[in-house]
Design an enzyme around this catalytic site. Structure first.
Site, PDB file in Angstrom:
ATOM      1  N   ASN A  37      14.294  52.511  18.467  1.00 37.51           N
ATOM      2  CA  ASN A  37      13.443  52.005  19.545  1.00 37.51           C
ATOM      3  C   ASN A  37      14.258  51.454  20.724  1.00 37.51           C
ATOM      4  O   ASN A  37      15.047  50.528  20.564  1.00 37.51           O
ATOM      5  CB  ASN A  37      12.546  50.890  18.968  1.00 37.51           C
ATOM      6  N   ARG A 147      -0.609  41.507   7.486  1.00 37.74           N
ATOM      7  CA  ARG A 147       0.331  40.651   8.195  1.00 37.74           C
ATOM      8  C   ARG A 147      -0.417  39.950   9.319  1.00 37.74           C
ATOM      9  O   ARG A 147      -1.194  40.583  10.038  1.00 37.74           O
ATOM     10  CB  ARG A 147       1.473  41.497   8.777  1.00 37.74           C
ATOM     11  N   TYR A 159       5.388  38.269  21.168  1.00 39.63           N
ATOM     12  CA  TYR A 159       5.801  39.500  20.500  1.00 39.63           C
ATOM     13  C   TYR A 159       5.050  39.658  19.174  1.00 39.63           C
ATOM     14  O   TYR A 159       4.912  38.713  18.406  1.00 39.63           O
ATOM     15  CB  TYR A 159       7.306  39.466  20.232  1.00 39.63           C
ATOM     16  N   ASP A 217       5.615  37.538   9.994  1.00 39.08           N
ATOM     17  CA  ASP A 217       6.929  37.953  10.506  1.00 39.08           C
ATOM     18  C   ASP A 217       7.420  36.921  11.517  1.00 39.08           C
ATOM     19  O   ASP A 217       6.754  36.690  12.534  1.00 39.08           O
ATOM     20  CB  ASP A 217       6.790  39.339  11.173  1.00 39.08           C
ATOM     21  N   HIS A 219      10.249  37.285  13.150  1.00 33.30           N
ATOM     22  CA  HIS A 219      11.027  38.017  14.160  1.00 33.30           C
ATOM     23  C   HIS A 219      12.342  37.329  14.517  1.00 33.30           C
ATOM     24  O   HIS A 219      12.730  37.305  15.693  1.00 33.30           O
ATOM     25  CB  HIS A 219      10.181  38.269  15.416  1.00 33.30           C
ATOM     26  N   GLU A 243       8.871  37.041   6.768  1.00 34.78           N
ATOM     27  CA  GLU A 243       9.878  38.038   7.150  1.00 34.78           C
ATOM     28  C   GLU A 243      10.771  37.543   8.280  1.00 34.78           C
ATOM     29  O   GLU A 243      10.290  36.845   9.185  1.00 34.78           O
ATOM     30  CB  GLU A 243       9.110  39.291   7.607  1.00 34.78           C
ATOM     31  N   ASP A 244      12.030  37.920   8.239  1.00 34.88           N
ATOM     32  CA  ASP A 244      12.990  37.653   9.317  1.00 34.88           C
ATOM     33  C   ASP A 244      12.885  36.231   9.862  1.00 34.88           C
ATOM     34  O   ASP A 244      12.662  36.015  11.057  1.00 34.88           O
ATOM     35  CB  ASP A 244      12.810  38.680  10.456  1.00 34.88           C
ATOM     36  N   GLU A 269      15.083  44.694   8.516  1.00 34.54           N
ATOM     37  CA  GLU A 269      14.663  45.811   9.369  1.00 34.54           C
ATOM     38  C   GLU A 269      15.735  46.204  10.383  1.00 34.54           C
ATOM     39  O   GLU A 269      15.723  47.327  10.869  1.00 34.54           O
ATOM     40  CB  GLU A 269      13.326  45.532  10.054  1.00 34.54           C
ATOM     41  N   ARG A 290      13.920  45.070   3.629  1.00 31.63           N
ATOM     42  CA  ARG A 290      13.038  45.561   4.685  1.00 31.63           C
ATOM     43  C   ARG A 290      13.531  46.807   5.419  1.00 31.63           C
ATOM     44  O   ARG A 290      12.944  47.201   6.433  1.00 31.63           O
ATOM     45  CB  ARG A 290      12.851  44.444   5.734  1.00 31.63           C
ATOM     46  N   GLU A 346       5.029  48.794   4.744  1.00 31.39           N
ATOM     47  CA  GLU A 346       4.409  48.481   6.037  1.00 31.39           C
ATOM     48  C   GLU A 346       3.776  49.752   6.606  1.00 31.39           C
ATOM     49  O   GLU A 346       4.373  50.828   6.557  1.00 31.39           O
ATOM     50  CB  GLU A 346       5.480  47.962   7.007  1.00 31.39           C
ATOM     51  N   TRP A 409      18.465  33.323  19.370  1.00 34.59           N
ATOM     52  CA  TRP A 409      18.507  33.895  18.022  1.00 34.59           C
ATOM     53  C   TRP A 409      19.215  35.217  18.020  1.00 34.59           C
ATOM     54  O   TRP A 409      19.517  35.786  19.047  1.00 34.59           O
ATOM     55  CB  TRP A 409      17.120  34.054  17.425  1.00 34.59           C
TER      56      TRP A 409
HETATM   57  O1  EZ4 Z   1       9.587  44.610  15.701  1.00 34.27           O
HETATM   58  O2  EZ4 Z   1       9.727  48.051  14.851  1.00 34.27           O
HETATM   59  O3  EZ4 Z   1       8.031  44.198  10.820  1.00 34.27           O
HETATM   60  N1  EZ4 Z   1       7.926  44.920  11.753  1.00 34.27           N
HETATM   61  C1  EZ4 Z   1       8.486  44.684  12.930  1.00 34.27           C
HETATM   62  C2  EZ4 Z   1       8.418  45.775  13.961  1.00 34.27           C
HETATM   63  C3  EZ4 Z   1       9.642  45.725  14.867  1.00 34.27           C
HETATM   64  C4  EZ4 Z   1       9.745  46.966  15.703  1.00 34.27           C
HETATM   65  C5  EZ4 Z   1      11.014  46.990  16.527  1.00 34.27           C
HETATM   66  O4  EZ4 Z   1      11.218  48.254  17.041  1.00 34.27           O
HETATM   67  O5  EZ4 Z   1       9.050  43.634  13.140  1.00 34.27           O
HETATM   68  O6  EZ4 Z   1       7.260  45.698  14.689  1.00 34.27           O
HETATM   69 CO    CO Z   2       9.584  42.736  11.306  1.00 29.50          CO
END
Ligand code: EZ4
Ligand code: CO
Length: 409
Positions: A37, A147, A159, A217, A219, A243-244, A269, A290, A346, A409
């Site tokens: 991406n 989610r 986001y 998530d 992020h 997640e993350d 991811e 992930r 996912e 981050w």
């Molecule tokens: O932000 O694939 O868990 N899924 C995600 C995705 C990512 C995008 C980044 O290209 O976090 O939506």
């Molecule tokens: Co993610």
């Protein structure tokens, strides 16, 4: 079974995708996804200029040898561009092998370990009512695992949150990349987010009850101590995973998070090899892997990572947003069906235009995906349709803090 032709196809039916098509001397074709991406043309160039010439004349059956040849042979190891390119080749060769065998790919990976692949979808809303509508919409589509992402009071666009509500009953998914010359910039405030998220999960549990499987998530937007606090404050709401929670480069950060919370953690991811996971797996700092097949060197290498994870009771949670093409999603579903330590997959539906370009045999019903029984991956690319959608630059948004500092981050 020699490789005769390698095509690299960049198409943009709603969003950009990079696909490799390998054709053998006998006319068998295989597809692989190399979509990265916002950096699509780097992978396309890597494949076209540096990988395609190496593949011509190679034995298409030699999947592991080709993987090692591309990984070790380049001298420059790892990295998302290299590993997406290797993934594309690896998946295309598995597709060819399974087509020649006359079997759906999962059969070559050991056969089915389950009847279907449990999937989670993405519900989001700028506020609670919009979020509830989105959750209900997902439930009506059959999703049993959802989610949950929301806007944060005081912040503009966030986001992971769809920016427009469903229109005319049509499903809305957020598309993280935007087709602008420069990336869009958003403002972010982690303390405001940390105050807000637990109230969202409390509202969701009160409305939807204890049984709905919920995920979230982060992020990568937290420091270790902030992540520890969020994990702890979400414990009453019984998440399937968080997640993350912190940036993924520093595995030691997870030691601190882990020592404070029993909320299950999912990471990976943005990872692309087993080495990114080494500390996280051996120290049991995560619960779910992930990685996308598309960004981690393909089926051959993700399978090894998941077998390694299995020894520590860590399960799969393969990345499957819309920036993984239907080819990458299909590859994930074959692996999901076959492995023992499957966790969840996912799943975001692709746009209608994407479905015109990529015809798929996989299906979604009552919350479960299945790759189908067609020989190979079960996905074909309509090159005439693909040609109608030329590449258009698109980028993920950039975040700055309220004083204009680039995010930390
Ligand atoms: O932000 O694939 O868990 N899924 C995600 C995705 C990512 C995008 C980044 O290209 O976090 O939506
Ligand atoms: Co993610």
């Amino acid at each position: 079974m020699k490789v005769e032709k390698v095509d690299v196809i960049v198409t943009s039916p709603g969003r950009n995708f990079v696909t490799i098509k390998i054709t053998t001397q006998d006319g068998v074709t295989g597809l692989g996804d190399g979509t990265l991406n916002g950096r699509e043309l780097a992978v396309a160039g890597y494949l076209q200029d540096h990988v395609a010439p190496l593949l011509i004349g190679r034995d298409a059956h030699r999947i592991e040898d080709t993987w090692q040849y591309l990984y070790r042979g380049a001298y420059w190891r790892r990295g998302p561009v290299t590993m997406a390119a290797i993934a594309a080749v690896d998946v295309a060769l598995w597709d060819i092998k399974a087509k020649i065998a006359g079997l759906p790919l999962y059969q070559l990976l050991g056969g089915a370990s389950r009847e279907g692949v449990r999937a989670y979808g993405h519900a989001s809303g700028r506020d609670i009512p919009e979020l509830f509508d989105s959750i209900r919409e997902h439930q009506s589509l059959g999703f049993k695992a959802i989610r949950v992402q929301t806007g944060v009071p005081g912040l503009g666009s966030v986001y992971g949150v769809a920016s427009s509500p469903a229109a005319g009953g049509a499903r809305y998914d957020y598309e993280p990349a935007r087709r602008t010359r420069l990336p869009v910039e958003e403002t972010w405030d982690t303390p405001a987010y940390l105050r807000h998220v637990p109230t969202v999960f409390e509202a969701v549990r009160n409305e939807f009850g204890p049984e709905l499987t919920l995920l979230h998530d982060g992020h990568h937007r937290m420091t270790p101590i902030q992540a520890a606090r969020l994990g702890k404050s979400l414990e009453p709401y019984d998440l399937f995973w968080l997640e993350d929670c912190t940036p993924a480069e520093n595995p030691e950060a997870l030691r601190l998070v882990r020592s404070h919370t029993t909320t299950p953690l999912a990471i990976g991811e943005v990872f692309n090899t087993v080495w990114d996971y080494q500390t996280l797996i051996t120290e049991q700092l995560i619960d779910y892997v992930r990685s996308a097949i598309t960004h981690t060197g393909g089926i051959s290498s993700l399978r090894k990572i998941l077998d390694f994870a299995a020894q520590y009771q860590i399960k799969s949670g393969i990345h499957g947003p819309t920036d993984i093409s239907p080819v990458g999603v299909a590859a994930a579903l074959h692996l999901d069906l076959a492995i023992h330590n499957f966790g969840i997959q996912e799943y975001m539906r692709h746009s209608q235009a994407t479905d015109e370009v990529f015809t798929q045999s996989f299906s979604f019903k009552d919350g479960y995906l299945h790759p189908g029984e067609q020989p190979g991956l079960g996905v074909e690319l309509d090159e005439l349709s693909a040609g109608k959608y030329p590449y258009q630059g698109a980028y993920l948004p950039i975040n700055r803090l309220q004083d204009g500092t680039m995010h930390d981050w």
